[in-house]
Design a protein around this motif. Structure first.
Motif, PDB file in Angstrom:
ATOM      1  N   GLN A 154       0.869  -1.184   0.000  1.00  0.00           N
ATOM      2  CA  GLN A 154       0.000   0.000   0.000  1.00  0.00           C
ATOM      3  C   GLN A 154       0.903   1.231   0.000  1.00  0.00           C
ATOM      4  OE1 GLN A 154      -2.966   0.171   3.036  1.00  0.00           O
ATOM      5  NE2 GLN A 154      -3.610   2.212   2.482  1.00  0.00           N
ATOM      6  N   LEU A 155       0.824   2.000  -1.076  1.00  0.00           N
ATOM      7  CA  LEU A 155       1.712   3.149  -1.224  1.00  0.00           C
ATOM      8  C   LEU A 155       1.380   4.242  -0.216  1.00  0.00           C
ATOM      9  CD1 LEU A 155       1.843   3.488  -5.102  1.00  0.00           C
ATOM     10  CD2 LEU A 155       3.526   2.433  -3.595  1.00  0.00           C
ATOM     11  N   PRO A 156       2.412   4.881   0.359  1.00  0.00           N
ATOM     12  CA  PRO A 156       2.166   6.029   1.239  1.00  0.00           C
ATOM     13  C   PRO A 156       1.681   7.232   0.432  1.00  0.00           C
ATOM     14  CG  PRO A 156       4.494   5.355   1.299  1.00  0.00           C
ATOM     15  CD  PRO A 156       3.797   4.484   0.314  1.00  0.00           C
ATOM     16  N   ALA A 157       1.067   8.172   1.117  1.00  0.00           N
ATOM     17  CA  ALA A 157       0.455   9.329   0.450  1.00  0.00           C
ATOM     18  C   ALA A 157       1.453  10.117  -0.390  1.00  0.00           C
ATOM     19  CB  ALA A 157      -0.204  10.236   1.488  1.00  0.00           C
ATOM     20  N   HIS A 158       2.679  10.317   0.088  1.00  0.00           N
ATOM     21  CA  HIS A 158       3.624  11.144  -0.678  1.00  0.00           C
ATOM     22  C   HIS A 158       4.018  10.494  -2.002  1.00  0.00           C
ATOM     23  CE1 HIS A 158       6.416   8.614   1.691  1.00  0.00           C
ATOM     24  NE2 HIS A 158       7.259   8.788   0.699  1.00  0.00           N
ATOM     25  N   LEU A 196       0.917  11.218  -9.172  1.00  0.00           N
ATOM     26  CA  LEU A 196      -0.127  12.034  -9.796  1.00  0.00           C
ATOM     27  C   LEU A 196       0.447  13.321 -10.381  1.00  0.00           C
ATOM     28  CD1 LEU A 196      -2.955  11.607  -7.138  1.00  0.00           C
ATOM     29  CD2 LEU A 196      -2.927  10.653  -9.450  1.00  0.00           C
ATOM     30  N   LEU A 197       1.304  14.000  -9.627  1.00  0.00           N
ATOM     31  CA  LEU A 197       1.835  15.286 -10.079  1.00  0.00           C
ATOM     32  C   LEU A 197       2.903  15.130 -11.157  1.00  0.00           C
ATOM     33  CD1 LEU A 197       1.959  17.120  -6.648  1.00  0.00           C
ATOM     34  CD2 LEU A 197       0.302  17.436  -8.509  1.00  0.00           C
ATOM     35  N   ALA A 198       3.684  14.061 -11.111  1.00  0.00           N
ATOM     36  CA  ALA A 198       4.697  13.831 -12.144  1.00  0.00           C
ATOM     37  C   ALA A 198       4.041  13.424 -13.459  1.00  0.00           C
ATOM     38  CB  ALA A 198       5.688  12.774 -11.683  1.00  0.00           C
ATOM     39  N   ASP A 199       2.990  12.606 -13.364  1.00  0.00           N
ATOM     40  CA  ASP A 199       2.317  12.135 -14.586  1.00  0.00           C
ATOM     41  C   ASP A 199       1.431  13.197 -15.225  1.00  0.00           C
ATOM     42  OD1 ASP A 199       3.517   9.686 -14.222  1.00  0.00           O
ATOM     43  OD2 ASP A 199       1.730   8.706 -13.408  1.00  0.00           O
ATOM     44  N   CYS A 200       0.845  14.064 -14.410  1.00  0.00           N
ATOM     45  CA  CYS A 200      -0.120  15.050 -14.920  1.00  0.00           C
ATOM     46  C   CYS A 200       0.118  16.422 -14.290  1.00  0.00           C
ATOM     47  CB  CYS A 200      -1.543  14.594 -14.632  1.00  0.00           C
ATOM     48  SG  CYS A 200      -1.977  13.016 -15.354  1.00  0.00           S
ATOM     49  N   PRO A 201       1.215  17.108 -14.661  1.00  0.00           N
ATOM     50  CA  PRO A 201       1.437  18.435 -14.076  1.00  0.00           C
ATOM     51  C   PRO A 201       0.308  19.404 -14.440  1.00  0.00           C
ATOM     52  CG  PRO A 201       3.063  17.943 -15.777  1.00  0.00           C
ATOM     53  CD  PRO A 201       2.230  16.728 -15.607  1.00  0.00           C
ATOM     54  N   TYR A 202      -0.047  20.221 -13.481  1.00  0.00           N
ATOM     55  CA  TYR A 202      -1.088  21.248 -13.619  1.00  0.00           C
ATOM     56  C   TYR A 202      -2.471  20.675 -13.930  1.00  0.00           C
ATOM     57  CZ  TYR A 202       2.897  24.354 -13.502  1.00  0.00           C
ATOM     58  OH  TYR A 202       4.048  25.003 -13.130  1.00  0.00           O
ATOM     59  N   ARG A 203      -2.707  19.442 -13.548  1.00  0.00           N
ATOM     60  CA  ARG A 203      -4.040  18.860 -13.710  1.00  0.00           C
ATOM     61  C   ARG A 203      -4.887  19.065 -12.453  1.00  0.00           C
ATOM     62  NH1 ARG A 203      -5.779  12.591 -14.878  1.00  0.00           N
ATOM     63  NH2 ARG A 203      -8.000  12.940 -14.615  1.00  0.00           N
ATOM     64  N   TYR A 204      -4.264  18.942 -11.287  1.00  0.00           N
ATOM     65  CA  TYR A 204      -4.997  18.925 -10.024  1.00  0.00           C
ATOM     66  C   TYR A 204      -4.869  20.224  -9.241  1.00  0.00           C
ATOM     67  CZ  TYR A 204      -4.902  13.886 -10.809  1.00  0.00           C
ATOM     68  OH  TYR A 204      -5.045  12.642 -11.351  1.00  0.00           O
ATOM     69  N   THR A 205      -5.979  20.650  -8.647  1.00  0.00           N
ATOM     70  CA  THR A 205      -5.920  21.686  -7.612  1.00  0.00           C
ATOM     71  C   THR A 205      -5.592  20.960  -6.307  1.00  0.00           C
ATOM     72  OG1 THR A 205      -8.250  21.470  -7.005  1.00  0.00           O
ATOM     73  CG2 THR A 205      -7.708  23.088  -8.753  1.00  0.00           C
ATOM     74  N   GLU A 265      -4.467  29.409 -11.583  1.00  0.00           N
ATOM     75  CA  GLU A 265      -5.740  28.736 -11.322  1.00  0.00           C
ATOM     76  C   GLU A 265      -5.651  27.783 -10.133  1.00  0.00           C
ATOM     77  OE1 GLU A 265      -6.859  26.878 -14.963  1.00  0.00           O
ATOM     78  OE2 GLU A 265      -7.004  28.777 -16.036  1.00  0.00           O
ATOM     79  N   GLY A 266      -4.497  27.751  -9.454  1.00  0.00           N
ATOM     80  CA  GLY A 266      -4.333  26.872  -8.303  1.00  0.00           C
ATOM     81  C   GLY A 266      -4.000  25.438  -8.668  1.00  0.00           C
ATOM     82  N   ARG A 267      -3.652  25.197  -9.928  1.00  0.00           N
ATOM     83  CA  ARG A 267      -3.276  23.856 -10.359  1.00  0.00           C
ATOM     84  C   ARG A 267      -1.800  23.630 -10.035  1.00  0.00           C
ATOM     85  NH1 ARG A 267      -7.718  21.546 -11.843  1.00  0.00           N
ATOM     86  NH2 ARG A 267      -9.276  22.861 -12.785  1.00  0.00           N
ATOM     87  N   ILE A 268      -1.432  22.384  -9.737  1.00  0.00           N
ATOM     88  CA  ILE A 268      -0.146  22.077  -9.137  1.00  0.00           C
ATOM     89  C   ILE A 268       0.772  21.286 -10.064  1.00  0.00           C
ATOM     90  CG2 ILE A 268       0.952  20.957  -7.150  1.00  0.00           C
ATOM     91  CD1 ILE A 268      -1.853  21.098  -5.787  1.00  0.00           C
ATOM     92  N   ALA A 269       2.073  21.628 -10.001  1.00  0.00           N
ATOM     93  CA  ALA A 269       3.122  20.843 -10.649  1.00  0.00           C
ATOM     94  C   ALA A 269       4.314  20.808  -9.697  1.00  0.00           C
ATOM     95  CB  ALA A 269       3.534  21.467 -11.977  1.00  0.00           C
ATOM     96  N   ILE A 270       5.165  19.792  -9.858  1.00  0.00           N
ATOM     97  CA  ILE A 270       6.366  19.692  -9.029  1.00  0.00           C
ATOM     98  C   ILE A 270       7.607  19.808  -9.898  1.00  0.00           C
ATOM     99  CG2 ILE A 270       5.341  18.418  -7.110  1.00  0.00           C
ATOM    100  CD1 ILE A 270       6.405  15.816  -8.379  1.00  0.00           C
ATOM    101  N   TYR A 271       8.679  20.353  -9.299  1.00  0.00           N
ATOM    102  CA  TYR A 271       9.941  20.550 -10.004  1.00  0.00           C
ATOM    103  C   TYR A 271      11.089  20.136  -9.097  1.00  0.00           C
ATOM    104  CZ  TYR A 271       7.186  23.136 -13.344  1.00  0.00           C
ATOM    105  OH  TYR A 271       6.239  23.483 -14.279  1.00  0.00           O
ATOM    106  N   ALA A 272      12.004  19.349  -9.633  1.00  0.00           N
ATOM    107  CA  ALA A 272      13.185  18.938  -8.880  1.00  0.00           C
ATOM    108  C   ALA A 272      14.026  20.169  -8.548  1.00  0.00           C
ATOM    109  CB  ALA A 272      14.006  17.944  -9.689  1.00  0.00           C
ATOM    110  N   MET A 273      14.633  20.159  -7.372  1.00  0.00           N
ATOM    111  CA  MET A 273      15.357  21.334  -6.897  1.00  0.00           C
ATOM    112  C   MET A 273      16.573  21.681  -7.755  1.00  0.00           C
ATOM    113  SD  MET A 273      16.920  19.659  -3.394  1.00  0.00           S
ATOM    114  CE  MET A 273      17.720  21.092  -2.800  1.00  0.00           C
TER     115      MET A 273
END
Length: 139
Positions: free
Chosen positions: A28-32, A38-47, A104-112
């Motif tokens: 069972q995968l942890p939340a992070h 989700l964010l790596a596969d679909c950047p700016y899809r989710y609020t 629009e509050g949609r989220i993406a992640i970026y490596a440091m």
């Protein structure tokens, strides 16, 4: 809490020098990890709220047909209590991922270590709010 035009920098006490893809040996995968996928596969899809919901239903392994038929009920139940923002996520705290909320509050992640991350933290976008991820330990 939901943001717009905001970038969350990695925590000051983040133990890595580059963005690390989180992994787990647990079935069972942890939340992070779900957040990362989700964010790596679909950047700016989710609020923020949509991301919390998707992580919740996947983490609880709620079947797709139940997600569809009970969406409003599951949503109301989930948001009947408060949830931390992504400043508290393990992604910017432990794994080296900055979090960007667009207008629009949609989220993406970026490596440091990425040029996009550097662009966000350079302060050239005057309309962007910069926040730090929460530290893992008190200073």
């Amino acid at each position: 809490m939901s943001y717009s035009n905001t970038f969350i920098r990695v925590a000051a006490d983040c133990p890595v020098e580059t963005g690390v893809i989180p992994v787990s040996s647990k079935p069972q995968l942890p939340a992070h990890i779900i957040q990362y996928e989700l964010l790596a596969d679909c950047p700016y899809r989710y609020t923020h709220e949509e991301l919390l919901y998707e992580v919740h239903v996947r983490h609880k392994q709620i079947p797709e047909e139940e997600r569809t038929s009970r969406r409003a009920e599951l949503w109301a139940e989930l948001f009947s209590k408060k949830h931390p923002c992504l400043r508290a996520s393990m992604l910017p705290k432990r794994y080296g991922w900055g979090v960007h909320y667009d207008a629009e509050g949609r989220i993406a992640i970026y490596a440091m270590e990425s040029p996009e991350y550097d662009g966000f933290i350079s302060g050239t976008d005057s309309g962007l709010t910069l926040l730090n991820a929460m530290r893992s330990k008190r200073s």
